[in-house]
Design a protein around this motif. Structure first.
Motif, PDB file in Angstrom:
ATOM      1  N   PRO A 406       0.884  -1.002   0.126  1.00 22.01           N
ATOM      2  CA  PRO A 406       0.504  -0.020   0.142  1.00 22.01           C
ATOM      3  C   PRO A 406       0.961   0.824   0.148  1.00 22.01           C
ATOM      4  O   PRO A 406       1.940   1.610   0.633  1.00 22.01           O
ATOM      5  CB  PRO A 406      -0.616  -0.056   1.322  1.00 22.01           C
ATOM      6  N   ALA A 407       0.228   2.791  -0.246  1.00 18.21           N
ATOM      7  CA  ALA A 407       0.941   3.652  -0.433  1.00 18.21           C
ATOM      8  C   ALA A 407       1.137   4.582   1.070  1.00 18.21           C
ATOM      9  O   ALA A 407       1.011   4.171   1.955  1.00 18.21           O
ATOM     10  CB  ALA A 407       0.162   5.014  -0.876  1.00 18.21           C
ATOM     11  N   GLY A 408       2.553   4.423   1.179  1.00 21.66           N
ATOM     12  CA  GLY A 408       3.091   4.781   2.028  1.00 21.66           C
ATOM     13  C   GLY A 408       3.725   3.183   2.783  1.00 21.66           C
ATOM     14  O   GLY A 408       4.522   3.809   4.270  1.00 21.66           O
ATOM     15  N   GLY A 409       3.304   2.131   2.792  1.00 26.09           N
ATOM     16  CA  GLY A 409       4.510   1.069   2.685  1.00 26.09           C
ATOM     17  C   GLY A 409       3.341   0.019   4.132  1.00 26.09           C
ATOM     18  O   GLY A 409       2.709   0.710   4.531  1.00 26.09           O
ATOM     19  N   PRO A 410       4.461  -0.770   4.226  1.00 24.26           N
ATOM     20  CA  PRO A 410       5.309  -1.528   4.295  1.00 24.26           C
ATOM     21  C   PRO A 410       4.726  -2.428   2.928  1.00 24.26           C
ATOM     22  O   PRO A 410       3.530  -2.376   2.865  1.00 24.26           O
ATOM     23  CB  PRO A 410       5.770  -2.234   5.592  1.00 24.26           C
ATOM     24  N   THR A 411       5.946  -2.894   2.244  1.00 28.02           N
ATOM     25  CA  THR A 411       5.598  -3.302   1.234  1.00 28.02           C
ATOM     26  C   THR A 411       6.396  -5.170   1.485  1.00 28.02           C
ATOM     27  O   THR A 411       7.233  -5.533   2.750  1.00 28.02           O
ATOM     28  CB  THR A 411       6.793  -3.475   0.078  1.00 28.02           C
ATOM     29  N   MET A 412       5.421  -6.367   1.011  1.00 25.07           N
ATOM     30  CA  MET A 412       5.514  -7.382   1.793  1.00 25.07           C
ATOM     31  C   MET A 412       5.423  -8.259   0.153  1.00 25.07           C
ATOM     32  O   MET A 412       4.100  -8.108  -0.955  1.00 25.07           O
ATOM     33  CB  MET A 412       4.442  -7.785   2.865  1.00 25.07           C
ATOM     34  N   VAL A 413       6.613  -9.075   0.207  1.00 23.89           N
ATOM     35  CA  VAL A 413       6.779  -9.883  -1.365  1.00 23.89           C
ATOM     36  C   VAL A 413       7.094 -11.362  -1.007  1.00 23.89           C
ATOM     37  O   VAL A 413       7.649 -11.211  -0.246  1.00 23.89           O
ATOM     38  CB  VAL A 413       8.327  -9.089  -1.676  1.00 23.89           C
ATOM     39  N   THR A 414       5.595 -11.836  -1.198  1.00 21.02           N
ATOM     40  CA  THR A 414       6.133 -13.943  -0.028  1.00 21.02           C
ATOM     41  C   THR A 414       5.968 -14.354  -1.831  1.00 21.02           C
ATOM     42  O   THR A 414       5.144 -14.039  -2.698  1.00 21.02           O
ATOM     43  CB  THR A 414       4.512 -13.486   0.464  1.00 21.02           C
ATOM     44  N   MET A 415       6.789 -15.379  -1.601  1.00 21.82           N
ATOM     45  CA  MET A 415       6.511 -16.286  -2.895  1.00 21.82           C
ATOM     46  C   MET A 415       6.923 -17.388  -2.407  1.00 21.82           C
ATOM     47  O   MET A 415       7.413 -18.375  -1.139  1.00 21.82           O
ATOM     48  CB  MET A 415       8.599 -15.721  -3.193  1.00 21.82           C
ATOM     49  N   GLU A 416       6.197 -18.568  -2.991  1.00 22.97           N
ATOM     50  CA  GLU A 416       6.013 -19.920  -2.250  1.00 22.97           C
ATOM     51  C   GLU A 416       6.364 -20.866  -4.146  1.00 22.97           C
ATOM     52  O   GLU A 416       6.194 -20.683  -4.738  1.00 22.97           O
ATOM     53  CB  GLU A 416       4.378 -20.248  -2.406  1.00 22.97           C
ATOM     54  N   ILE A 417       7.599 -21.568  -2.912  1.00 18.47           N
ATOM     55  CA  ILE A 417       7.905 -22.596  -4.692  1.00 18.47           C
ATOM     56  C   ILE A 417       7.265 -23.963  -3.790  1.00 18.47           C
ATOM     57  O   ILE A 417       7.888 -24.331  -3.030  1.00 18.47           O
ATOM     58  CB  ILE A 417       9.211 -22.501  -5.154  1.00 18.47           C
ATOM     59  N   PRO A 418       6.377 -24.997  -4.318  1.00 12.17           N
ATOM     60  CA  PRO A 418       6.474 -26.380  -4.046  1.00 12.17           C
ATOM     61  C   PRO A 418       7.793 -27.371  -4.524  1.00 12.17           C
ATOM     62  O   PRO A 418       8.381 -27.305  -5.172  1.00 12.17           O
ATOM     63  CB  PRO A 418       5.403 -27.070  -5.048  1.00 12.17           C
ATOM     64  N   CYS A 419       8.114 -27.955  -2.882  1.00  9.81           N
ATOM     65  CA  CYS A 419       9.452 -28.032  -3.630  1.00  9.81           C
ATOM     66  C   CYS A 419       9.622 -29.485  -2.175  1.00  9.81           C
ATOM     67  O   CYS A 419       9.001 -28.999  -1.043  1.00  9.81           O
ATOM     68  CB  CYS A 419      10.555 -27.917  -2.995  1.00  9.81           C
ATOM     69  N   GLU A 420      10.508 -30.275  -1.851  1.00 16.50           N
ATOM     70  CA  GLU A 420      10.331 -31.420  -0.713  1.00 16.50           C
ATOM     71  C   GLU A 420      11.637 -30.963  -0.601  1.00 16.50           C
ATOM     72  O   GLU A 420      12.836 -30.800  -1.114  1.00 16.50           O
ATOM     73  CB  GLU A 420      10.574 -32.519  -1.403  1.00 16.50           C
ATOM     74  N   LEU A 421      12.644 -31.361   0.929  1.00 19.42           N
ATOM     75  CA  LEU A 421      13.871 -31.434   1.201  1.00 19.42           C
ATOM     76  C   LEU A 421      14.665 -32.322   1.713  1.00 19.42           C
ATOM     77  O   LEU A 421      13.621 -33.653   1.850  1.00 19.42           O
ATOM     78  CB  LEU A 421      14.298 -30.001   2.188  1.00 19.42           C
ATOM     79  N   SER A 422      15.869 -32.242   0.884  1.00 17.76           N
ATOM     80  CA  SER A 422      16.522 -33.815   1.115  1.00 17.76           C
ATOM     81  C   SER A 422      17.362 -33.694   2.525  1.00 17.76           C
ATOM     82  O   SER A 422      17.724 -32.939   3.242  1.00 17.76           O
ATOM     83  CB  SER A 422      17.226 -33.807  -0.131  1.00 17.76           C
TER      84      SER A 422
END
Length: 422
Positions: A406-422
């Motif tokens: 939103p104008a005046g902040g804050p800025t939140m960028v959320t990224m999601e990637i399907p994956c498995e951990l080894s």
């Protein structure tokens, strides 16, 4: 005790949200359904060709609003299945007619219309029940508190209890308490049920989901090929203009040193010093180039430490919180790293922030990365912004990105990637 208070608080919050949803179900869905029917009836007369796209757009906004409430309030995710419309289907009468035809050919449009019917009936009943179980008991308590005296001449029914005395007023209060207790137990579930009903109508079918996935994979494959070609051109350009040019200059300097070493040793020493500086600069540029291809710290220590190394180079205060119990596939790890790197670069260049936080987690077979800064806000995806490139990079791995700025902040960028951990 605190658990009971939390449960009551959650139920009351669900009841308030159910009121909002029930009003939207009754007023919004009925109004839009009537408008859709009238607009479709007017299509043969030509008027509907102009009005239908706007009405269907309102229906889609109404449905998308419900999708947003579903995931925000009850964690019920409803995919958006609409087909994209060509840009030329928006101007002029012919463009509007084509837009009408394309929207009516989209199966998601007819599911939206069917959902309006379900939303104004079953959806409304479920949402109203979620709110009523906590609101209706108040009447029983008020009757027991003395309101029953108003109905001494004419018997008043509270549910199945006839109220005309203090005793029957207390019976009404007991019934109200039972209803309230039931509401505390089921209101949140009923609100979720409302959104689940919406999902059964609004979500794409398996066949449509498969088609969308194929189209998405085709698109991301082309984007991945274009991105790889662009990266190769960048590497070639950096080598040609940077390290290669310095190495050529160093070779020429060494050739001159060879000719001057006996005639003018002082000048030869100067040229040797320049050659040594050029070799150091070329080595530094090669290291930067290698880091841009695949940072050694990423390969050796993983995503969390690589992001921490990125944050240390930022010109403002940074914090990285990571909870990873293993390593992911190298390609996914690299995509996540460069997505975070580009996001932090954008924050440093454009946000005006003086603080940034990166949260990295792996939950439900999904890598989630959230980058938050306290800048001026106003960041958007599209329009040639760097965020579009990040979204394309994630899309290669079926990843998604959401931006709240939103104008005046804050800025939140959320990224999601399907994956498995080894």
């Amino acid at each position: 005790m605190s658990a009971n208070k939390g449960r009551v608080r959650g139920a009351v919050l669900a009841a308030g949200r159910a009121i909002v949803v029930s009003v939207a179900s009754l007023a919004g869905s009925i109004t839009l359904f009537v408008c859709v029917v009238l607009s479709l009836v007017l299509v043969p007369l030509g008027v509907g060709l102009l009005t239908t796209p706007y009405v269907l757009e309102l229906v889609r906004r109404h449905a998308n609003r419900r999708r947003l409430l579903a995931v925000t309030w009850s964690d019920v995710r409803i995919p958006v299945p609409y087909r994209s419309l060509p840009k030329d289907a928006r101007t002029g009468f012919s463009g509007q007619a084509r837009r009408t035809a394309l929207m009516l050919k989209d199966p998601a449009t007819w599911r939206d219309i069917q959902w309006l019917l379900i939303d104004m009936t079953a959806g409304y009943v479920v949402a109203t029940l979620a709110a009523g179980l906590l609101i209706y008991p108040l009447e029983g308590f008020v009757l027991a508190a003395g309101l029953w005296r108003v109905f001494t001449d004419n018997r008043y029914w509270y549910g199945f209890v006839p109220v005309d005395s203090q005793a029957t007023g207390l019976a009404a209060a007991a019934l109200g308490a039972a209803l309230f207790a039931t509401g505390v137990l089921v209101s949140e579930r009923l609100l979720r049920l409302h959104f689940v009903i919406a999902r059964t109508m609004l979500a794409p079918t398996q066949e449509e989901e498969l088609v969308r996935r194929i189209d998405r994979l085709t698109e991301t494959r082309h984007e991945a090929v274009d991105t790889a070609a662009s990266e190769l051109r960048r590497i070639e350009r950096d080598l040609h203009d940077g390290a290669q040019a310095r190495l050529v200059a160093m070779g020429m300097s060494l050739g001159t040193v060879e000719a001057l070493i006996e005639k003018d040793p002082a000048q030869a020493k100067k040229l040797l010093a320049m050659a040594r500086e050029s070799s150091a600069e070329a080595l530094s540029e090669l290291r930067d180039l290698v880091r841009g291809i695949h940072p050694p710290v990423l390969a050796e220590r993983g995503l969390a430490d690589a992001v921490r190394a990125l944050a240390l180079r930022l010109p403002f205060e940074s914090e990285v919180a990571a909870e990873l119990d293993g390593r992911m596939d190298a390609a996914v790890e690299s995509a996540a790293y460069f997505a975070v790197s580009e996001t932090l670069t954008n924050a440093a260049k454009h946000s005006g922030a003086d603080r940034v936080r990166v949260d990295i987690r792996h939950e439900d077979s999904t890598l989630r990365v959230c980058v938050t800064d306290n800048g001026r806000g106003g960041a958007t995806i599209g329009g040639g912004s760097g965020l579009s490139g990040i979204e394309r990079r994630l899309g290669t791995f079926d990843g998604i990105m959401a931006v709240s700025s939103p104008a005046g902040g804050p800025t939140m960028v959320t990224m999601e990637i399907p994956c498995e951990l080894s």
